[in-house]
Write an enzyme that holds these catalytic residues in place. Structure first.
Site, PDB file in Angstrom:
ATOM      1  N   ARG A 137       0.829  -1.208   0.000  1.00 42.12           N
ATOM      2  CA  ARG A 137       0.000   0.000   0.000  1.00 42.12           C
ATOM      3  C   ARG A 137       0.861   1.256   0.000  1.00 42.12           C
ATOM      4  NH1 ARG A 137      -3.737  -0.757   5.111  1.00 42.12           N
ATOM      5  NH2 ARG A 137      -1.709  -1.444   5.894  1.00 42.12           N
ATOM      6  N   SER A 176      -7.380   3.070   5.578  1.00 44.42           N
ATOM      7  CA  SER A 176      -6.983   1.729   5.137  1.00 44.42           C
ATOM      8  C   SER A 176      -6.353   1.753   3.751  1.00 44.42           C
ATOM      9  CB  SER A 176      -8.179   0.772   5.172  1.00 44.42           C
ATOM     10  OG  SER A 176      -9.225   1.260   4.374  1.00 44.42           O
ATOM     11  N   GLU A 226     -20.267   1.737  -1.895  1.00 50.51           N
ATOM     12  CA  GLU A 226     -19.368   1.263  -2.946  1.00 50.51           C
ATOM     13  C   GLU A 226     -19.969   1.377  -4.344  1.00 50.51           C
ATOM     14  OE1 GLU A 226     -19.919  -0.421  -0.068  1.00 50.51           O
ATOM     15  OE2 GLU A 226     -18.040   0.247   0.819  1.00 50.51           O
ATOM     16  N   PHE A 276     -15.110  -5.445  -0.664  1.00 49.42           N
ATOM     17  CA  PHE A 276     -16.323  -4.642  -0.881  1.00 49.42           C
ATOM     18  C   PHE A 276     -16.340  -4.020  -2.284  1.00 49.42           C
ATOM     19  CE2 PHE A 276     -15.314  -3.930   3.782  1.00 49.42           C
ATOM     20  CZ  PHE A 276     -16.044  -5.031   4.186  1.00 49.42           C
ATOM     21  N   ARG A 284      -1.820  -6.013   1.604  1.00 54.14           N
ATOM     22  CA  ARG A 284      -1.228  -5.373   2.772  1.00 54.14           C
ATOM     23  C   ARG A 284      -0.309  -6.347   3.514  1.00 54.14           C
ATOM     24  NH1 ARG A 284      -5.993  -3.391   6.173  1.00 54.14           N
ATOM     25  NH2 ARG A 284      -4.526  -2.960   7.808  1.00 54.14           N
TER      26      ARG A 284
END
Lengths: 318, 274
Positions: free
Chosen positions: A14, A41, A62, A87, A171
């Protein structure tokens, strides 16, 4: 070459992703970021501070996030739409299909914390179906980078590509791969290690484990080729045709064992270069456990990949 | 004068879209006819565009959220010069650019591919945010069906538009009170609809969606600088202009037979004389 200059240790991809997006944003004022309350995040806090007008937070929504991304592209922007991949891919699947791919909108979808990164949070938060779902959508490029360098390259390539792209950003801490080149091209796989007995085709976090597996096999006198198939769609068929000449292919991915990278490789090989295969991945909804535990539990490690290779070589020898 | 022009164009659109549906043997005449006067007002008066440069960055955008009503949309786009009128005769034929739902990769003038309901408003909100970031002065109009407002994504987008004060954005609700199979209020009631939009931070106006004078007045006002998005609830009748189709759920889909088609054309002739 970047790998030589890379510091030792492990990295969260990330960080490479947000660095690349920030650099792109400096160079090109069309770059905007769209998030679903995921500034933290997605690690986009610094981007927000540097470019407050170019960070669009739609809140926890979303479907709207992806539609807004398509609209921003219509208005001449290059939106990086970022959210947890579980999501983003599932909740907004029809928007990805209709607003982005079918409409050929220039939207860059960034699925963050993909695979089983959210281990103990359970199957609702695992994103192991995303590659299978998204590679089924026509005209949507799907990229699964393996390390920080490749993540940054994929983001830059996505920005330069005219059309919708999904980039899957892990991540899970990974090392920087050792490479002897500095070229990343969408749709072009990378052979990280030569080998003639078996080809291991992996992407994302599994590339590192595939290389470790090749070391284990080498000690047994087995020569394993390792291919990083970062772009799942469109897949590098020339590389697959060459891999098939080894007579044995193992695929490994941090996703479902069916429908994703393994499925893409199998589809090509079955119709063009039939070859015995083993497809490593997760079987479906997973038990409670950390990401690391889940990877080991389902054989997504060097030992599991090496075992699959040995198994295949036995088939090949018959 | 302006209203007379819109009225004449709307009458032409009604004939054209009925001809397309009869020729193709399928279509959505009910929703096409309820939206016709709104689209005629937009395409033949309000919207600023150059059909020779359909991608011009400063163009006004129109998003057809009720993407199934292509009879109305395609007749408007052809009438506005985006493609030859004769091409309307290819509606729904194999390889035609005139797909059952609009496709921007086929056809100039289409901003985004719609068809599944609930998609147009989020995309329009994204366009309006791009205009907001660029401080550009183009405007974004969306036409949504009323039944379509049962889709949650519409309210996700409405909430964000209100939050960001997207004054460039106008949504027009084709409030014909019928969805595919029944009345909206018997299916999943929308009322109090104006209050819902107000609660989401929008200005709201109501209008007779078949009166070009009133539509022009509302849409002229929509073009003035605003600090909040505008919802125009256009009260319409499904099947408007063809007596036996008006307010009939059964004409959501459907194709008039020869006698019905002749009657429809006669009614449209009479309207033009009147």
């Amino acid at each position: 070459m970047s790998a030589a200059a890379a510091p030792s240790g492990l990295f969260d991809c990330r960080d490479a992703y947000v660095r690349a997006v920030e650099e792109l944003a400096v160079e090109d004022d069309r770059i905007v970021a769209v998030v679903n309350d995921s500034v933290g995040s997605s690690k986009l806090g610094k981007f927000r501070d540097r470019f407050p007008d170019r960070l669009v937070n739609v809140g926890i929504a979303e479907q709207n996030m992806v539609g807004v991304g398509a609209g921003l592209a219509n208005g001449g922007k290059i939106p990086f739409v970022s959210g947890a991949s579980c999501f983003l891919s599932a909740r907004a699947l029809e928007q990805i299909k209709a607003d982005c791919a079918y409409s050929q909108a220039n939207v860059k979808l960034c699925g963050i914390s993909s695979g089983v990164a959210y281990g103990e949070l359970g199957a609702t938060h695992h994103s192991i179906e995303d590659v299978a779902w998204l590679r089924a959508i026509d005209r949507l490029t799907v990229i699964v980078p393996a390390d920080p360098w490749e993540t940054a390259q994929a983001i830059r390539a996505a920005a330069a590509h005219d059309g919708p792209v999904y980039v899957r950003i892990s991540r899970m801490p990974v090392p920087e791969l050792d490479r002897d080149h500095d070229a990343f091209r969408i749709g072009q796989a990378e052979q990280l290690r030569a080998g003639q007995d078996v080809a291991i085709i992996a992407n994302g976090t599994l590339v590192h484990r595939a290389l470790d597996a090749a070391h284990l096999l080498e000690a047994e006198g087995i020569s394993a080729r390792v291919i990083n198939m970062a772009t799942v769609s469109p897949i590098d068929t020339a590389m697959l045709a060459q891999a098939a000449t080894t007579g044995a292919i193992v695929t490994a991915e941090e996703g479902l064992a069916h429908g994703g990278l393994g499925g893409a490789v199998a589809e090509y090989c079955a119709t063009h270069s039939p070859v015995p295969m083993r497809m490593l991945g997760f079987p479906g909804f997973l038990p409670t456990g950390s990401a690391a535990w889940l990877m080991d539990r389902f054989g997504l490690n060097a030992q599991g990949i090496a075992a699959a290779a040995r198994d295949l070589l036995a088939v090949k020898a018959r | 004068m302006r209203a007379d022009h819109v009225r004449e164009r709307a009458n032409w659109m009604r004939r054209r879209l009925l001809a397309m549906i009869v020729e193709a043997g399928q279509g959505h005449p009910g929703g096409d006819l309820s939206a016709t006067d709104i689209l005629a007002t937009l395409y033949f008066d309000i919207l600023r565009f150059d059909p020779a440069q359909p991608q011009a960055p400063g163009r006004d955008r129109f998003v057809m959220s009720k993407g199934h009503c292509t009879g109305a949309l395609y007749s408007a786009l052809a009438g506005a010069g985006f493609f030859p009128e004769a091409e309307l005769d290819t509606y729904l034929r194999p390889e035609s650019r005139l797909n059952g739902h609009p496709n921007r990769t086929y056809l100039p003038g289409v901003e985004t591919n719609t068809g599944p309901l609930g998609h147009g408003l989020p995309v329009a909100v994204g366009i309006a945010i791009a205009a907001q970031i660029d401080q550009a002065d183009y405007r974004v109009f969306v036409l949504t069906g009323d039944g379509e407002l049962q889709e949650g994504s519409m309210w996700e987008a409405a909430m964000l538009a209100g939050h960001r004060g997207l004054g460039q954005l106008t949504v027009i609700v084709d409030r014909n009170r019928l969805q595919q199979g029944a009345r909206t209020e018997d299916t999943n009631a929308l009322e109090p609809l104006a209050d819902k939009w107000r609660a989401f931070g929008w200005d709201v106006a109501e209008v007779n969606g078949h009166d070009p004078v009133a539509l022009l007045q509302r849409l002229d006002a929509a073009c003035l600088p605003r600090s909040r998005p505008l919802c125009i609830i256009a009260n319409t009748r499904k099947g408007k202009g063809v007596s036996f189709m008006e307010d009939q759920a059964g004409w959501h889909h459907g194709v008039p037979n020869a006698a019905q088609y002749a009657q429809a054309l006669a009614e449209l002739d009479a309207e033009l004389v009147a």
